[in-house]
Structure formats: structure tokens, C-alpha cells
Scaffold this motif. Structure first.
Motif, PDB file in Angstrom:
ATOM      1  N   HIS A  14       8.287   1.659  -3.112  1.00  0.00           N
ATOM      2  CA  HIS A  14       7.173   1.495  -4.051  1.00  0.00           C
ATOM      3  C   HIS A  14       7.349   2.406  -5.253  1.00  0.00           C
ATOM      4  CE1 HIS A  14       4.147  -0.930  -1.609  1.00  0.00           C
ATOM      5  NE2 HIS A  14       5.261  -0.897  -0.905  1.00  0.00           N
ATOM      6  N   SER A  15       7.760   3.648  -5.024  1.00  0.00           N
ATOM      7  CA  SER A  15       7.981   4.580  -6.130  1.00  0.00           C
ATOM      8  C   SER A  15       9.105   4.087  -7.041  1.00  0.00           C
ATOM      9  CB  SER A  15       8.311   5.970  -5.588  1.00  0.00           C
ATOM     10  OG  SER A  15       8.626   6.851  -6.642  1.00  0.00           O
ATOM     11  N   ALA A  16      10.181   3.587  -6.456  1.00  0.00           N
ATOM     12  CA  ALA A  16      11.299   3.087  -7.255  1.00  0.00           C
ATOM     13  C   ALA A  16      10.855   1.937  -8.159  1.00  0.00           C
ATOM     14  CB  ALA A  16      12.445   2.641  -6.348  1.00  0.00           C
ATOM     15  N   MET A  17       9.995   1.048  -7.633  1.00  0.00           N
ATOM     16  CA  MET A  17       9.551  -0.098  -8.423  1.00  0.00           C
ATOM     17  C   MET A  17       8.460   0.288  -9.425  1.00  0.00           C
ATOM     18  SD  MET A  17       9.691  -3.304  -5.736  1.00  0.00           S
ATOM     19  CE  MET A  17       8.554  -2.588  -4.556  1.00  0.00           C
ATOM     20  N   ILE A  18       7.465   1.033  -8.973  1.00  0.00           N
ATOM     21  CA  ILE A  18       6.315   1.342  -9.828  1.00  0.00           C
ATOM     22  C   ILE A  18       6.627   2.468 -10.813  1.00  0.00           C
ATOM     23  CG2 ILE A  18       3.942   2.219  -9.830  1.00  0.00           C
ATOM     24  CD1 ILE A  18       3.653   0.706  -7.082  1.00  0.00           C
ATOM     25  N   ASP A  19       7.202   3.564 -10.313  1.00  0.00           N
ATOM     26  CA  ASP A  19       7.436   4.733 -11.166  1.00  0.00           C
ATOM     27  C   ASP A  19       8.707   4.623 -12.001  1.00  0.00           C
ATOM     28  OD1 ASP A  19       5.154   5.913 -10.057  1.00  0.00           O
ATOM     29  OD2 ASP A  19       6.313   6.872  -8.465  1.00  0.00           O
ATOM     30  N   HIS A  20       9.694   3.876 -11.504  1.00  0.00           N
ATOM     31  CA  HIS A  20      10.985   3.832 -12.182  1.00  0.00           C
ATOM     32  C   HIS A  20      11.378   2.442 -12.678  1.00  0.00           C
ATOM     33  CE1 HIS A  20      11.539   7.992 -11.040  1.00  0.00           C
ATOM     34  NE2 HIS A  20      11.161   7.662  -9.821  1.00  0.00           N
ATOM     35  N   GLY A  21      10.524   1.446 -12.490  1.00  0.00           N
ATOM     36  CA  GLY A  21      10.734   0.119 -13.047  1.00  0.00           C
ATOM     37  C   GLY A  21      11.862  -0.698 -12.433  1.00  0.00           C
ATOM     38  N   LEU A  22      12.287  -0.357 -11.222  1.00  0.00           N
ATOM     39  CA  LEU A  22      13.355  -1.124 -10.585  1.00  0.00           C
ATOM     40  C   LEU A  22      12.800  -2.416  -9.989  1.00  0.00           C
ATOM     41  CD1 LEU A  22      15.290   1.679  -8.647  1.00  0.00           C
ATOM     42  CD2 LEU A  22      15.652   0.874 -10.984  1.00  0.00           C
ATOM     43  N   ASP A  23      13.639  -3.451  -9.911  1.00  0.00           N
ATOM     44  CA  ASP A  23      13.203  -4.658  -9.206  1.00  0.00           C
ATOM     45  C   ASP A  23      13.412  -4.426  -7.708  1.00  0.00           C
ATOM     46  OD1 ASP A  23      15.881  -5.392  -8.400  1.00  0.00           O
ATOM     47  OD2 ASP A  23      16.150  -6.568 -10.223  1.00  0.00           O
ATOM     48  N   ILE A  24      12.973  -5.377  -6.895  1.00  0.00           N
ATOM     49  CA  ILE A  24      12.995  -5.180  -5.442  1.00  0.00           C
ATOM     50  C   ILE A  24      14.410  -4.938  -4.924  1.00  0.00           C
ATOM     51  CG2 ILE A  24      12.986  -7.672  -4.958  1.00  0.00           C
ATOM     52  CD1 ILE A  24      11.243  -5.036  -2.791  1.00  0.00           C
ATOM     53  N   GLN A  25      15.402  -5.669  -5.429  1.00  0.00           N
ATOM     54  CA  GLN A  25      16.777  -5.475  -4.951  1.00  0.00           C
ATOM     55  C   GLN A  25      17.304  -4.101  -5.356  1.00  0.00           C
ATOM     56  OE1 GLN A  25      18.537  -7.620  -2.856  1.00  0.00           O
ATOM     57  NE2 GLN A  25      19.873  -5.835  -2.684  1.00  0.00           N
ATOM     58  N   GLU A  26      17.072  -3.697  -6.596  1.00  0.00           N
ATOM     59  CA  GLU A  26      17.518  -2.378  -7.051  1.00  0.00           C
ATOM     60  C   GLU A  26      16.867  -1.264  -6.233  1.00  0.00           C
ATOM     61  OE1 GLU A  26      18.265  -3.172 -11.807  1.00  0.00           O
ATOM     62  OE2 GLU A  26      16.203  -2.923 -11.074  1.00  0.00           O
ATOM     63  N   ALA A  27      15.583  -1.417  -5.941  1.00  0.00           N
ATOM     64  CA  ALA A  27      14.872  -0.410  -5.154  1.00  0.00           C
ATOM     65  C   ALA A  27      15.458  -0.304  -3.739  1.00  0.00           C
ATOM     66  CB  ALA A  27      13.381  -0.742  -5.086  1.00  0.00           C
ATOM     67  N   ILE A  28      15.726  -1.448  -3.124  1.00  0.00           N
ATOM     68  CA  ILE A  28      16.281  -1.459  -1.772  1.00  0.00           C
ATOM     69  C   ILE A  28      17.659  -0.813  -1.743  1.00  0.00           C
ATOM     70  CG2 ILE A  28      17.200  -2.996   0.034  1.00  0.00           C
ATOM     71  CD1 ILE A  28      14.820  -4.867  -0.577  1.00  0.00           C
TER      72      ILE A  28
END
Length: 116
Positions: A14-28
Motif C-alpha cells: 500500500h505504501s509503495a502504491m500510495i506514497d510512491h506512485g507504483l502500480d500493483i506489479q511494481e509494488a509487488i
């Protein structure tokens, strides 16, 4: 992952997507860490970190007194995460699959009943 790992990995995603703007694959695919023990004899506050974290980060944590266990670049102990996102404006589904385990993000529209 279950037990203590599940909420830790979910928070990181969630932090990767919300705070850092990554998409779901990038966050995973981002480096993961878990706090806790995986084996008997390990300290309960061991910080397990994938090797893709910068060495400076690991050294700084160690200097601050953390017990750091450095895993390999991608360690399956860091989770087996798969996820789906839904764009609130367009309704477009996005999918992600963890390279630490088997699985794939397939064509989601075929698997969601009633989805366009």
C-alpha cells in the motif's frame, strides 16, 4: 504469507502504491522486509531484508542496533503476493503477480462475472 508477515507485506505494498506512485506489479516486485523470527533461536525482533535493499540502508540499520538478516535478492519467505487494482475513474482492472512464487496476472475481464 500468513501470520505476522501478511499485514507487514500489505502495508509495504500500500505504501509503495500510495506514497510512491507504483502500480500493483511494481509494488509487488519491490524489495520486501519482514520483522520477526522464522526459526527457533532467532531473536523475535530480527529484521529480514531482501538483498536488493541498498547496502547503506542495511549498514545504517545495523549501526542503530537492529538485528539484520540479509536474504538473497528475491526470497520466497518475503511473501507470495498477487493483487488486483481497480482504477476508480475508468474502472480498468490492473493485476500483479509475485516473481517470488508461481502464478500470473491473466486476463482479468474473463474471470470477473459481469465485467465488461
Amino acid at each position: 504469507m500468513g501470520a505476522d508477515g501478511r499485514p507487514q507485506i500489505q502495508l509495504q505494498l500500500h505504501s509503495a502504491m500510495i506514497d510512491h506512485g507504483l502500480d500493483i506489479q511494481e509494488a509487488i516486485e519491490s524489495p520486501q522486509f519482514l520483522s520477526g523470527r522464522f526459526g527457533l533461536g532467532e531473536a523475535r525482533d530480527t529484521l529480514h531484508m531482501e538483498g536488493r535493499f541498498p547496502g547503506e540502508t542495511l549498514n545504517a540499520l545495523t549501526q542503530r542496533g537492529h538485528i539484520v538478516n540479509r536474504w538473497g535478492a528475491r526470497n520466497e519467505m518475503a511473501g507470495h503476493v498477487h493483487g488486483i487494482t481497480i482504477d476508480p475513474r475508468s474502472g480498468i482492472l490492473g493485476g500483479g503477480s509475485d516473481p517470488r512464487s508461481d502464478g500470473a496476472a491473466g486476463r482479468l475481464a474473463d474471470s470477473v462475472p459481469g465485467w465488461p
